[in-house]
Design a protein around this motif. Structure first.
Motif, mmCIF file in Angstrom:
data_model
loop_
_atom_site.group_PDB
_atom_site.id
_atom_site.type_symbol
_atom_site.label_atom_id
_atom_site.label_comp_id
_atom_site.label_asym_id
_atom_site.label_seq_id
_atom_site.Cartn_x
_atom_site.Cartn_y
_atom_site.Cartn_z
ATOM 1 N N ASP A 356 -0.454 -1.784 -7.729
ATOM 2 C CA ASP A 356 1.012 -1.601 -8.455
ATOM 3 C C ASP A 356 2.155 -2.606 -7.539
ATOM 4 O O ASP A 356 2.386 -2.439 -6.501
ATOM 5 C CB ASP A 356 1.618 -0.385 -8.385
ATOM 6 C CG ASP A 356 2.896 -0.011 -9.020
ATOM 7 O OD1 ASP A 356 3.625 -0.874 -9.514
ATOM 8 O OD2 ASP A 356 3.269 1.176 -9.230
ATOM 9 N N ASP A 357 2.502 -3.611 -8.453
ATOM 10 C CA ASP A 357 3.218 -4.615 -7.565
ATOM 11 C C ASP A 357 4.754 -3.957 -6.954
ATOM 12 O O ASP A 357 5.233 -4.650 -6.042
ATOM 13 C CB ASP A 357 3.661 -5.677 -8.681
ATOM 14 C CG ASP A 357 2.362 -6.796 -8.915
ATOM 15 O OD1 ASP A 357 1.339 -6.497 -8.214
ATOM 16 O OD2 ASP A 357 2.458 -7.312 -10.000
ATOM 17 N N SER A 358 5.162 -2.868 -7.505
ATOM 18 C CA SER A 358 6.497 -2.372 -7.107
ATOM 19 C C SER A 358 6.296 -1.698 -5.659
ATOM 20 O O SER A 358 7.505 -1.476 -5.134
ATOM 21 C CB SER A 358 6.850 -1.643 -8.057
ATOM 22 O OG SER A 358 6.237 -0.338 -8.208
ATOM 23 N N CYS A 359 5.023 -1.738 -5.152
ATOM 24 C CA CYS A 359 4.802 -0.901 -3.953
ATOM 25 C C CYS A 359 4.721 -1.721 -2.667
ATOM 26 O O CYS A 359 4.302 -1.715 -1.757
ATOM 27 C CB CYS A 359 3.464 -0.127 -4.123
ATOM 28 S SG CYS A 359 3.877 1.159 -5.494
ATOM 29 N N LEU A 360 4.647 -3.264 -2.997
ATOM 30 C CA LEU A 360 4.206 -4.436 -2.115
ATOM 31 C C LEU A 360 5.334 -4.543 -0.928
ATOM 32 O O LEU A 360 4.860 -5.127 -0.005
ATOM 33 C CB LEU A 360 3.643 -5.409 -2.698
ATOM 34 C CG LEU A 360 2.643 -5.507 -3.785
ATOM 35 C CD1 LEU A 360 2.402 -6.778 -4.229
ATOM 36 C CD2 LEU A 360 1.312 -5.020 -3.192
ATOM 37 N N ASP A 361 6.367 -4.137 -0.853
ATOM 38 C CA ASP A 361 7.126 -4.366 0.103
ATOM 39 C C ASP A 361 7.468 -3.199 1.062
ATOM 40 O O ASP A 361 8.439 -3.285 1.997
ATOM 41 C CB ASP A 361 8.575 -4.574 -0.840
ATOM 42 C CG ASP A 361 8.646 -5.926 -1.642
ATOM 43 O OD1 ASP A 361 7.958 -6.803 -1.197
ATOM 44 O OD2 ASP A 361 9.263 -5.915 -2.570
ATOM 45 N N VAL A 362 6.731 -2.247 0.870
ATOM 46 C CA VAL A 362 6.747 -1.140 2.116
ATOM 47 C C VAL A 362 6.258 -1.442 3.212
ATOM 48 O O VAL A 362 5.644 -2.498 3.234
ATOM 49 C CB VAL A 362 6.057 0.304 1.573
ATOM 50 C CG1 VAL A 362 6.692 0.891 0.311
ATOM 51 C CG2 VAL A 362 4.633 -0.034 1.361
ATOM 52 N N ALA A 363 7.061 -0.856 4.345
ATOM 53 C CA ALA A 363 6.670 -1.269 5.650
ATOM 54 C C ALA A 363 5.399 -0.819 6.173
ATOM 55 O O ALA A 363 5.266 0.352 5.744
ATOM 56 C CB ALA A 363 7.991 -1.062 6.701
ATOM 57 N N ILE A 364 4.646 -1.315 6.851
ATOM 58 C CA ILE A 364 3.330 -0.917 7.398
ATOM 59 C C ILE A 364 2.842 -1.617 8.632
ATOM 60 O O ILE A 364 3.040 -2.781 8.848
ATOM 61 C CB ILE A 364 2.176 -1.067 6.343
ATOM 62 C CG1 ILE A 364 0.772 -0.373 6.595
ATOM 63 C CG2 ILE A 364 1.905 -2.633 6.043
ATOM 64 C CD1 ILE A 364 -0.160 -0.472 5.735
ATOM 65 N N PRO A 365 2.204 -0.784 9.513
ATOM 66 C CA PRO A 365 1.858 -1.603 10.649
ATOM 67 C C PRO A 365 0.842 -2.531 10.528
ATOM 68 O O PRO A 365 0.040 -2.706 9.901
ATOM 69 C CB PRO A 365 1.112 -0.712 11.673
ATOM 70 C CG PRO A 365 1.569 0.861 11.092
ATOM 71 C CD PRO A 365 1.851 0.598 9.695
ATOM 72 N N ALA A 366 1.088 -3.711 11.306
ATOM 73 C CA ALA A 366 0.129 -5.025 11.105
ATOM 74 C C ALA A 366 -1.249 -4.676 11.507
ATOM 75 O O ALA A 366 -1.442 -3.904 12.382
ATOM 76 C CB ALA A 366 0.654 -6.318 12.077
ATOM 77 N N LEU A 367 -2.101 -5.367 10.816
ATOM 78 C CA LEU A 367 -3.454 -5.087 10.658
ATOM 79 C C LEU A 367 -3.944 -3.631 10.501
ATOM 80 O O LEU A 367 -4.583 -2.951 11.738
ATOM 81 C CB LEU A 367 -4.263 -5.548 12.333
ATOM 82 C CG LEU A 367 -4.151 -7.187 12.412
ATOM 83 C CD1 LEU A 367 -4.381 -7.238 14.117
ATOM 84 C CD2 LEU A 367 -4.932 -7.563 11.563
ATOM 85 N N THR A 368 -3.518 -3.007 9.458
ATOM 86 C CA THR A 368 -3.964 -1.675 9.227
ATOM 87 C C THR A 368 -5.113 -1.646 8.238
ATOM 88 O O THR A 368 -5.920 -0.782 8.599
ATOM 89 C CB THR A 368 -2.678 -0.889 8.578
ATOM 90 O OG1 THR A 368 -1.803 -0.797 9.647
ATOM 91 C CG2 THR A 368 -2.983 0.437 8.395
ATOM 92 N N LEU A 369 -4.813 -2.469 7.178
ATOM 93 C CA LEU A 369 -6.026 -2.304 6.029
ATOM 94 C C LEU A 369 -7.277 -3.204 6.369
ATOM 95 O O LEU A 369 -8.273 -2.770 6.199
ATOM 96 C CB LEU A 369 -5.276 -3.069 4.794
ATOM 97 C CG LEU A 369 -4.194 -2.266 4.026
ATOM 98 C CD1 LEU A 369 -3.798 -2.995 3.015
ATOM 99 C CD2 LEU A 369 -4.616 -0.724 4.120
#
Length: 479
Positions: A356-369
């Motif tokens: 869902d492209d609307s969710c791509l701007d949330v903040a997340i720690p680097a190298l999580t996925l």
């Protein structure tokens, strides 16, 4: 506020007052009875004195008539005076019952005195003297008989009083017994109430102290009294509140120290990873770019793309390890990593995206996925001869973004899931990037300050699903 001393003094005063009232009532009743009894006895004594005085005057008269000495004459005069005095005392005995008889009685005493006086003026041996002497004896006998009649009348008159005294004595004994029983009962009840007013608050305070000794500081200490024990309980409750606040402060401090220690561990790990990669990154980038261009010039476009992906992944790893990024950046890194892995596994490894492209701007720690994907490739896809598929779903769940990473590999045991969620290090294959799954769990929880940010669902032989709940709003901005 009533002090315990005041309660004791009040209770003692009440007891003394009750006993004093009983004593005064019994004393007053006894006094009235005694006065009445003494009055009756006095009436008997007056009548008895009249009888005795009349007998004495006759005796002294006979002695004088036998021996007319001055001494006998003086005795006779004294006896007459005593009889005259008794005559006036008799008036005190008069009442409605004996009025007539008592009047005759007084007249007889007067006649006796007149006869004696007349006899004294006559010759002792004359006929008139002998006649008057006989008359005095006769009058004395009348007086004695009438005295007995008057005493008998007094007895009959006061017989009801005697009977009432006897009856009242019996009733008084019964009343005394009932008064003692009633007073004892009242004193026992008052003593119980008084002791309860002291022991009950003490028991409540003791129970509260026992609760505090067990570590229960949340229950308020209340004592229903208005003496020193209530003040002590209030002070004790203030102490409980202060201890509870101090414990909470210690817990908060311990929590902060724990978080600081965790952050320090992560920082040390990051510094260690950084030291491991400090073999001149620019040299590595330049070398990889040179190899990429050479491969492109020689017509090996696939090799060139692979080298570019490796260089980008290395650059992302070195620059973003201690920063927060967007979910978009993480998905780009996952794409580059999968490009590198597909060079190894070819068609055995498949990646499916549902974004869902609307969710791509949330903040997340680097190298999580990427470490999670890497864990799936190494432990789920690689052991399978036929390879497998990794699917990433990104959904908007209003308050948070859900990232679901699913593989169809061999799954993992409950023990492994527990170790990962408890942030324990799990042994990984030697060809991994070195960032463990447990490290991802720890950084996510520290980053979002909550424990339910990650969930793992798996069982041996049925694949694995990793769910990430990424809040859209954070309490603070992490860089």
């Amino acid at each position: 506020m009533k002090s315990i001393r005041r309660k004791i003094l009040t209770f003692s005063t009440i007891v003394i007052v009750i006993m004093s009232i009983i004593w005064v009532a019994l004393t007053f009743y006894n006094y009235k009875t005694q006065v009445k009894y003494n009055d009756i006895i006095n009436r008997y004594l007056i009548l008895s004195e009249v009888s005795g005085a009349s007998n004495q005057v006759i005796t002294d008269l006979n002695n004088y008539m036998n021996q007319s000495t001055p001494e006998n004459l003086q005795k006779l005069e004294n006896s007459k005076k005593a009889l005259e005095s008794s005559r006036y005392e008799v008036f005190k005995v008069r009442n409605e019952v004996n009025d007539f008889t008592l009047t005759n009685y007084i007249h007889l005493m007067g006649s006796l005195i007149e006869t004696i006086d007349r006899l004294m003026g006559q010759e002792r041996d004359s006929e008139a003297a002998l006649k008057d002497l006989a008359e005095t004896t006769r009058i004395r006998n009348y007086i004695s008989e009438m005295t007995l009649n008057l005493i008998d009348m007094e007895l009959k008159t006061h017989e009801p009083f005697y009977r009432s005294i006897m009856e009242q004595s019996i009733e008084l004994v019964k009343l005394a017994i009932w008064m003692v029983l009633l007073t004892s009962l009242l004193l026992i009840m008052a003593s119980y109430w008084f002791s309860l007013s002291i022991t009950s608050p003490v028991n409540q305070l003791t129970k509260a102290a026992s609760e505090l000794a067990k570590g229960k500081f949340d229950n308020e200490i209340t004592v229903k009294s208005n003496d020193e024990i209530a003040f002590l309980a209030k002070t004790f409750d203030h102490m409980r509140i202060n201890i509870n606040n101090l414990i909470q402060q210690i817990k908060e401090k311990a929590k902060l120290e724990h978080e600081l220690q965790q952050n320090k561990i992560l920082l040390q790990e990051s510094q260690f990873r950084s030291l491991q990669s400090q073999m001149n990154p620019h040299f590595l980038f330049n070398t990889l770019n040179t190899l990429s261009k050479k491969a492109y010039l020689e017509g090996s476009e696939e090799v060139s793309d692979l080298l570019v992906s490796v260089a980008d992944l290395l650059r992302y790893n070195l620059k973003q390890m201690d920063r927060s990024v967007t979910l978009r950046d993480e998905l780009m890194v996952v794409h580059q990593y999968m490009q590198i892995q597909k060079a190894r596994f070819t068609d055995r490894l498949q990646l499916k995206l549902d974004i869902d492209d609307s969710c791509l701007d949330v903040a997340i720690p680097a190298l999580t996925l990427q470490p999670i994907i890497e864990n799936a490739v190494i432990h789920a896809i690689e052991p399978n001869i036929n390879g497998g598929t990794i699917t990433i779903h990104v959904k908007d769940m209003n308050e948070y973004v859900q990232v679901e990473i699913e593989d169809d590999g061999i799954g993992m045991s409950e023990e492994t899931i527990t170790q990962i969620l408890m942030e324990r290090q799990v042994q990984t294959a030697g060809h991994s990037t070195g960032i463990g799954f447990s490290n991802v769990v720890k950084r996510l929880r520290l980053f979002y300050e909550r424990d339910d940010v990650i969930q793992i669902e798996s069982s041996l032989g049925s694949g694995t699903v990793v769910l990430l709940k990424i809040p859209k709003q954070r309490g603070e901005v992490h860089d």
